[in-house]
Design a protein around this motif. Structure first.
Motif, PDB file in Angstrom:
ATOM      1  N   LEU A  37      21.434 -49.832 -52.968  1.00  8.81           N
ATOM      2  CA  LEU A  37      20.938 -51.130 -52.595  1.00  8.81           C
ATOM      3  C   LEU A  37      20.514 -50.865 -51.132  1.00  8.81           C
ATOM      4  O   LEU A  37      19.469 -51.373 -50.849  1.00  8.81           O
ATOM      5  N   SER A  38      21.427 -50.440 -50.261  1.00  9.20           N
ATOM      6  CA  SER A  38      21.082 -50.269 -48.804  1.00  9.20           C
ATOM      7  C   SER A  38      19.929 -49.391 -48.557  1.00  9.20           C
ATOM      8  O   SER A  38      19.077 -49.444 -47.798  1.00  9.20           O
ATOM      9  N   TRP A  43      14.632 -48.394 -47.282  1.00  8.32           N
ATOM     10  CA  TRP A  43      13.143 -47.602 -47.600  1.00  8.32           C
ATOM     11  C   TRP A  43      12.173 -48.801 -47.897  1.00  8.32           C
ATOM     12  O   TRP A  43      10.905 -48.534 -47.204  1.00  8.32           O
ATOM     13  N   LEU A  44      12.233 -49.796 -48.229  1.00  6.83           N
ATOM     14  CA  LEU A  44      11.201 -51.046 -48.621  1.00  6.83           C
ATOM     15  C   LEU A  44      10.705 -51.483 -47.241  1.00  6.83           C
ATOM     16  O   LEU A  44       9.603 -51.518 -46.884  1.00  6.83           O
ATOM     17  N   VAL A  45      11.697 -51.820 -46.328  1.00  3.50           N
ATOM     18  CA  VAL A  45      11.445 -52.282 -44.876  1.00  3.50           C
ATOM     19  C   VAL A  45      10.472 -51.299 -44.169  1.00  3.50           C
ATOM     20  O   VAL A  45       9.622 -51.724 -43.521  1.00  3.50           O
ATOM     21  N   ALA A  52       2.059 -51.948 -42.723  1.00  5.62           N
ATOM     22  CA  ALA A  52       1.467 -52.874 -41.758  1.00  5.62           C
ATOM     23  C   ALA A  52       0.782 -52.299 -40.741  1.00  5.62           C
ATOM     24  O   ALA A  52      -0.190 -52.589 -39.996  1.00  5.62           O
ATOM     25  N   ASP A  53       1.388 -51.220 -40.035  1.00  2.35           N
ATOM     26  CA  ASP A  53       0.972 -50.530 -39.012  1.00  2.35           C
ATOM     27  C   ASP A  53      -0.260 -49.789 -39.312  1.00  2.35           C
ATOM     28  O   ASP A  53      -1.311 -49.597 -38.497  1.00  2.35           O
TER      29      ASP A  53
END
Length: 174
Positions: A37-38, A43-45, A52-53
């Motif tokens: 999960l970590s 990876w998702l963040v 977004a960039d």
């Protein structure tokens, strides 16, 4: 001598080793799940931030002026060397110059008139007051005068100013 046989296991003692094994397996699975999960969250963040960039870059590219081209720099070599007579003493100035323009074709057209451009700049530099050039304001004023002189020549010969700025890449007074 008779051999002693081990005592038969008690019904409650059987559960303890199996219980410990189950506990170890549950902890290992929970630990692997937490690590997974970590990694997935990281990876998702990161993926979300890079998307977004990219979106911001695309917006900036679309928002930029369509006619604005990247800067082109033309170094004038060799460096300009002029001398002054200051208080009965011989003084020298060496200046290396780069021209900043946006249109390659117009800059090539200006290169045809390079001898005239160098002459104008030498005359401009040799007519300066040595003491004024020792201050940052004096150097900036000279740079602005050089820019105006180059733009005036380009306007006269080519019909466009071509050069946005004259930049001093080296400035030595002696």
């Amino acid at each position: 001598m008779a051999k002693k046989e081990p005592a038969p296991p008690l019904p409650g003692s059987d559960a303890k080793p199996a219980g410990k094994l189950k506990l170890i397996i549950v902890i290992a699975v929970a630990l692997l799940l937490a690590v997974g999960l970590s990694i997935g969250g990281t990876w998702l963040v990161l993926h979300k931030n890079s998307a977004a960039d990219e979106a911001k870059s695309e917006e900036a590219a679309e928002g930029a002026a369509p006619g604005k081209q990247p800067a082109i720099y033309e170094q004038l070599a060799p460096a300009f060397v002029v001398n002054f007579k200051q208080d009965g003493r011989q003084r020298y100035m060496q200046v290396s110059i780069a021209l900043m323009a946006r249109d390659e074709a117009q800059l090539k057209a200006l290169k045809v008139h390079l001898p005239m451009l160098r002459n104008r700049l030498v005359m401009l530099f040799s007519g300066q007051d040595f003491n004024a050039l020792t201050t940052p304001v004096g150097k900036e004023m000279l740079r602005q005068q050089a820019t105006a002189s180059v733009q005036e020549l380009a306007q006269k010969e080519i019909g466009q100013t071509v050069v946005e700025q004259v930049l001093f890449t080296n400035f030595v007074l002696q």
